[in-house]
Write an enzyme that holds these catalytic residues in place. Structure first.
Site, PDB file in Angstrom:
ATOM      1  N   HIS A 180       0.839  -1.204   0.000  1.00 36.77           N
ATOM      2  CA  HIS A 180       0.000   0.000   0.000  1.00 36.77           C
ATOM      3  C   HIS A 180       0.877   1.258   0.000  1.00 36.77           C
ATOM      4  CE1 HIS A 180      -3.168  -2.591   2.240  1.00 36.77           C
ATOM      5  NE2 HIS A 180      -3.653  -2.364   1.045  1.00 36.77           N
TER       6      HIS A 180
ATOM      7  N   ARG B 281      -1.955  -6.152  -8.608  1.00 39.85           N
ATOM      8  CA  ARG B 281      -0.918  -7.117  -8.242  1.00 39.85           C
ATOM      9  C   ARG B 281      -0.783  -8.149  -9.340  1.00 39.85           C
ATOM     10  NH1 ARG B 281      -3.389  -7.457  -2.379  1.00 39.85           N
ATOM     11  NH2 ARG B 281      -5.115  -6.967  -3.732  1.00 39.85           N
TER      12      ARG B 281
ATOM     13  N   LYS C 163     -17.096  -7.150   6.077  1.00 42.43           N
ATOM     14  CA  LYS C 163     -15.932  -7.977   5.718  1.00 42.43           C
ATOM     15  C   LYS C 163     -15.233  -8.476   6.995  1.00 42.43           C
ATOM     16  CE  LYS C 163     -13.521  -7.089   1.313  1.00 42.43           C
ATOM     17  NZ  LYS C 163     -12.316  -6.400   0.763  1.00 42.43           N
TER      18      LYS C 163
ATOM     19  N   SER D 206      -2.809  -7.979   2.364  1.00 44.18           N
ATOM     20  CA  SER D 206      -3.175  -7.900   3.787  1.00 44.18           C
ATOM     21  C   SER D 206      -3.675  -9.248   4.308  1.00 44.18           C
ATOM     22  CB  SER D 206      -4.279  -6.861   3.992  1.00 44.18           C
ATOM     23  OG  SER D 206      -3.851  -5.596   3.594  1.00 44.18           O
TER      24      SER D 206
HETATM   25  P1  ADP Z   1      -9.646  -3.782  -1.077  1.00 44.80           P
HETATM   26  O1  ADP Z   1     -10.644  -4.271  -0.060  1.00 44.80           O
HETATM   27  O2  ADP Z   1     -10.111  -2.617  -1.894  1.00 44.80           O
HETATM   28  O3  ADP Z   1      -9.009  -4.872  -1.910  1.00 44.80           O
HETATM   29  P2  ADP Z   1      -6.998  -3.485   0.074  1.00 44.80           P
HETATM   30  O4  ADP Z   1      -6.631  -2.707   1.293  1.00 44.80           O
HETATM   31  O5  ADP Z   1      -6.713  -4.942   0.094  1.00 44.80           O
HETATM   32  O6  ADP Z   1      -8.509  -3.143  -0.161  1.00 44.80           O
HETATM   33  O7  ADP Z   1      -6.273  -2.879  -1.199  1.00 44.80           O
HETATM   34  C1  ADP Z   1      -6.432  -1.518  -1.548  1.00 44.80           C
HETATM   35  C2  ADP Z   1      -5.807  -1.268  -2.900  1.00 44.80           C
HETATM   36  O8  ADP Z   1      -4.403  -1.483  -2.831  1.00 44.80           O
HETATM   37  C3  ADP Z   1      -6.298  -2.206  -4.013  1.00 44.80           C
HETATM   38  O9  ADP Z   1      -6.319  -1.472  -5.211  1.00 44.80           O
HETATM   39  C4  ADP Z   1      -5.239  -3.279  -4.062  1.00 44.80           C
HETATM   40  O10 ADP Z   1      -5.169  -3.885  -5.334  1.00 44.80           O
HETATM   41  C5  ADP Z   1      -4.008  -2.438  -3.771  1.00 44.80           C
HETATM   42  N1  ADP Z   1      -2.904  -3.243  -3.227  1.00 44.80           N
HETATM   43  C6  ADP Z   1      -2.870  -3.910  -2.060  1.00 44.80           C
HETATM   44  N2  ADP Z   1      -1.685  -4.531  -1.895  1.00 44.80           N
HETATM   45  C7  ADP Z   1      -0.946  -4.228  -2.997  1.00 44.80           C
HETATM   46  C8  ADP Z   1       0.379  -4.588  -3.448  1.00 44.80           C
HETATM   47  N3  ADP Z   1       1.170  -5.381  -2.736  1.00 44.80           N
HETATM   48  N4  ADP Z   1       0.781  -4.094  -4.649  1.00 44.80           N
HETATM   49  C9  ADP Z   1      -0.034  -3.314  -5.393  1.00 44.80           C
HETATM   50  N5  ADP Z   1      -1.277  -2.954  -5.033  1.00 44.80           N
HETATM   51  C10 ADP Z   1      -1.734  -3.399  -3.844  1.00 44.80           C
END
Ligand code: ADP
Length: 164
Positions: free
Chosen positions: A17, A95, A41, A133
């Protein structure tokens, strides 16, 4: 003034992030981090904890880049949230190919609701691309070392929640 919205659950905030946040700061004047309340969630961390993680870890990035970074908890539609904060661009991280299908559909439907807000996809540095996460929590639950995936403060918070 270009305003971007980077939405997510941030349960918890990872180095993936933060890498996306850094990159987004090269493209906007103000970055709003939309922290999804997502009560259904069943997040491990409360909204307040997730917001605090984002805020304390973004202070240095804001200072270094000169971009104003603010957090904005939201529970409504993403496109509604973008309108509320006057964002002209939504930033998402990509990703793997597996992220693509869902994101592709989201863009299509968001565009049908508001054609003036673009979605921008960014990829994290190779070192951080695989971090998710959900997996960080699973690894911690199984007593694995998550220190290379999250900032130190988040590692401590995970130890408090899930440490054995
Ligand atoms: P969501 O519930 O929207 O998936 P996340 O907190 O998991 O929330 O992710 C928020 C954003 O950050 C999403 O666009 C996700 O694809 C991106 N993201 C999370 N981890 C990574 C990573 N390691 N590399 C690139 N983008 C990431």
């Amino acid at each position: 003034m270009r305003i971007g919205l980077y939405p997510g659950t941030f349960d918890p905030l990872t180095l993936g992030h933060l890498d996306i946040i850094r990159r987004a700061c090269t493209m906007v004047d103000r970055l709003v981090i939309g922290v999804a309340i997502n009560a259904d969630k069943g997040p491990l961390f409360t909204l307040q904890e997730r917001v605090a993680m984002v805020e304390s870890n973004c202070e240095a990035i804001a200072r270094e880049t000169g971009v104003e970074i603010i957090t904005h908890p939201f529970e409504n539609l993403l496109i509604q949230c973008a309108e509320d904060v006057n964002a002209t661009v939504i930033i998402r991280g990509l990703r793997a190919v597996s992220d693509f299908e869902y994101e592709f559909q989201m863009v299509g439907m968001n565009r049908a609701m508001n054609d003036e807000i673009e979605t921008l996809f960014l990829m994290a540095d190779a070192e951080y691309q695989s971090i998710a996460s959900k997996l960080v929590k699973e690894i911690k639950r199984l007593n694995g070392d998550i220190s290379s995936f999250v900032p130190p403060e988040v590692a401590i918070a995970l130890e408090q929640k899930l440490g054995k």
